[in-house]
Design a protein around this motif. Structure first.
Motif, PDB file in Angstrom:
ATOM      1  N   TRP A   1      -0.524   5.157   2.751  1.00 43.38           N
ATOM      2  CA  TRP A   1      -0.251   3.722   2.617  1.00 43.38           C
ATOM      3  C   TRP A   1       1.226   3.499   2.321  1.00 43.38           C
ATOM      4  O   TRP A   1       1.807   4.203   1.508  1.00 43.38           O
ATOM      5  CB  TRP A   1      -1.071   3.194   1.442  1.00 43.38           C
ATOM      6  N   GLY A   2       1.815   2.508   2.947  1.00 38.23           N
ATOM      7  CA  GLY A   2       3.182   2.116   2.633  1.00 38.23           C
ATOM      8  C   GLY A   2       3.202   1.131   1.479  1.00 38.23           C
ATOM      9  O   GLY A   2       2.460   0.150   1.504  1.00 38.23           O
ATOM     10  N   ASP A   3       4.030   1.387   0.486  1.00 33.35           N
ATOM     11  CA  ASP A   3       4.028   0.505  -0.688  1.00 33.35           C
ATOM     12  C   ASP A   3       4.687  -0.847  -0.423  1.00 33.35           C
ATOM     13  O   ASP A   3       4.610  -1.743  -1.246  1.00 33.35           O
ATOM     14  CB  ASP A   3       4.640   1.200  -1.907  1.00 33.35           C
TER      15      ASP A   3
ATOM     16  N   GLU B   1      -3.180  -3.051  -3.638  1.00 35.26           N
ATOM     17  CA  GLU B   1      -4.471  -3.112  -4.327  1.00 35.26           C
ATOM     18  C   GLU B   1      -5.629  -2.761  -3.391  1.00 35.26           C
ATOM     19  O   GLU B   1      -6.661  -2.261  -3.831  1.00 35.26           O
ATOM     20  CB  GLU B   1      -4.698  -4.485  -4.964  1.00 35.26           C
ATOM     21  N   LEU B   2      -5.452  -2.987  -2.091  1.00 37.79           N
ATOM     22  CA  LEU B   2      -6.503  -2.625  -1.137  1.00 37.79           C
ATOM     23  C   LEU B   2      -6.657  -1.113  -1.020  1.00 37.79           C
ATOM     24  O   LEU B   2      -7.765  -0.615  -0.799  1.00 37.79           O
ATOM     25  CB  LEU B   2      -6.221  -3.231   0.236  1.00 37.79           C
ATOM     26  N   ALA B   3      -5.575  -0.380  -1.182  1.00 45.43           N
ATOM     27  CA  ALA B   3      -5.661   1.084  -1.157  1.00 45.43           C
ATOM     28  C   ALA B   3      -6.518   1.563  -2.316  1.00 45.43           C
ATOM     29  O   ALA B   3      -7.318   2.489  -2.168  1.00 45.43           O
ATOM     30  CB  ALA B   3      -4.265   1.699  -1.221  1.00 45.43           C
ATOM     31  N   GLU B   4      -6.366   0.942  -3.459  1.00 40.47           N
ATOM     32  CA  GLU B   4      -7.175   1.317  -4.621  1.00 40.47           C
ATOM     33  C   GLU B   4      -8.642   0.949  -4.393  1.00 40.47           C
ATOM     34  O   GLU B   4      -9.543   1.706  -4.761  1.00 40.47           O
ATOM     35  CB  GLU B   4      -6.638   0.655  -5.887  1.00 40.47           C
TER      36      GLU B   4
ATOM     37  N   LYS C   1     -10.917   3.387  -2.484  1.00 42.97           N
ATOM     38  CA  LYS C   1     -11.473   4.539  -3.181  1.00 42.97           C
ATOM     39  C   LYS C   1     -12.974   4.426  -3.363  1.00 42.97           C
ATOM     40  O   LYS C   1     -13.667   5.425  -3.488  1.00 42.97           O
ATOM     41  CB  LYS C   1     -10.785   4.741  -4.531  1.00 42.97           C
ATOM     42  N   GLY C   2     -13.488   3.221  -3.361  1.00 39.69           N
ATOM     43  CA  GLY C   2     -14.922   3.018  -3.509  1.00 39.69           C
ATOM     44  C   GLY C   2     -15.724   3.420  -2.285  1.00 39.69           C
ATOM     45  O   GLY C   2     -16.936   3.528  -2.345  1.00 39.69           O
ATOM     46  N   GLY C   3     -15.060   3.671  -1.169  1.00 38.64           N
ATOM     47  CA  GLY C   3     -15.753   4.001   0.062  1.00 38.64           C
ATOM     48  C   GLY C   3     -15.935   5.476   0.319  1.00 38.64           C
ATOM     49  O   GLY C   3     -16.515   5.872   1.331  1.00 38.64           O
ATOM     50  N   ALA C   4     -15.426   6.316  -0.585  1.00 34.99           N
ATOM     51  CA  ALA C   4     -15.533   7.762  -0.385  1.00 34.99           C
ATOM     52  C   ALA C   4     -15.684   8.450  -1.733  1.00 34.99           C
ATOM     53  O   ALA C   4     -15.226   7.950  -2.759  1.00 34.99           O
ATOM     54  CB  ALA C   4     -14.296   8.289   0.336  1.00 34.99           C
ATOM     55  N   THR C   5     -16.310   9.607  -1.710  1.00 37.29           N
ATOM     56  CA  THR C   5     -16.505  10.352  -2.950  1.00 37.29           C
ATOM     57  C   THR C   5     -15.299  11.221  -3.292  1.00 37.29           C
ATOM     58  O   THR C   5     -15.122  11.599  -4.436  1.00 37.29           O
ATOM     59  CB  THR C   5     -17.754  11.244  -2.869  1.00 37.29           C
TER      60      THR C   5
ATOM     61  N   ALA D   1      -2.143   8.512  -0.714  1.00 35.93           N
ATOM     62  CA  ALA D   1      -0.732   8.879  -0.702  1.00 35.93           C
ATOM     63  C   ALA D   1       0.070   7.609  -0.447  1.00 35.93           C
ATOM     64  O   ALA D   1       0.076   7.079   0.660  1.00 35.93           O
ATOM     65  CB  ALA D   1      -0.455   9.917   0.382  1.00 35.93           C
ATOM     66  N   MET D   2       0.709   7.099  -1.489  1.00 31.29           N
ATOM     67  CA  MET D   2       1.510   5.889  -1.389  1.00 31.29           C
ATOM     68  C   MET D   2       2.935   6.309  -1.014  1.00 31.29           C
ATOM     69  O   MET D   2       3.565   7.069  -1.740  1.00 31.29           O
ATOM     70  CB  MET D   2       1.495   5.145  -2.729  1.00 31.29           C
ATOM     71  N   ILE D   3       3.430   5.820   0.122  1.00 33.92           N
ATOM     72  CA  ILE D   3       4.748   6.196   0.614  1.00 33.92           C
ATOM     73  C   ILE D   3       5.754   5.109   0.229  1.00 33.92           C
ATOM     74  O   ILE D   3       5.686   3.978   0.721  1.00 33.92           O
ATOM     75  CB  ILE D   3       4.743   6.398   2.147  1.00 33.92           C
ATOM     76  N   PRO D   4       6.682   5.432  -0.676  1.00 29.02           N
ATOM     77  CA  PRO D   4       7.676   4.446  -1.123  1.00 29.02           C
ATOM     78  C   PRO D   4       8.558   3.957   0.022  1.00 29.02           C
ATOM     79  O   PRO D   4       9.017   4.741   0.855  1.00 29.02           O
ATOM     80  CB  PRO D   4       8.517   5.208  -2.146  1.00 29.02           C
TER      81      PRO D   4
END
Length: 76
Positions: free
Chosen positions: A22-24, A32-35, A38-42, A47-50
């Motif tokens: 994800w690009g920051d 916040e969508l990247a976070e 996390k609910g969709g996978a175990t 990886a947030m790319i600055p």
């Protein structure tokens, strides 16, 4: 969980290792969508790319490649 096009939401989670890059500075999809993803996978790695935008692979191809290589080496 996909809710588009009138389809019913899937409730199963992905059970394999997942890498989300994800690009920051993504103006279309906030960090916040990247976070939330996390609910969709175990087992998900975010990886947030600055400094990268929505087009993270075009903005920072070397960093994307590094993250992919690292992830693949850890999940052989």
């Amino acid at each position: 969980i996909y809710r588009g096009f009138g389809l019913k939401a899937k409730t199963r989670k992905v059970v394999h290792p997942v890498l989300l890059i994800w690009g920051d500075q993504d103006a279309a999809l906030g960090k916040e969508l990247a976070e939330l993803a996390k609910g969709g996978a175990t087992d998900i790695t975010v990886a947030m790319i600055p400094g990268a935008s929505h087009w993270v692979n075009q903005d920072e191809p070397e960093k994307v490649h590094e993250q992919m290589e690292k992830f693949l080496m850890q999940n052989q």
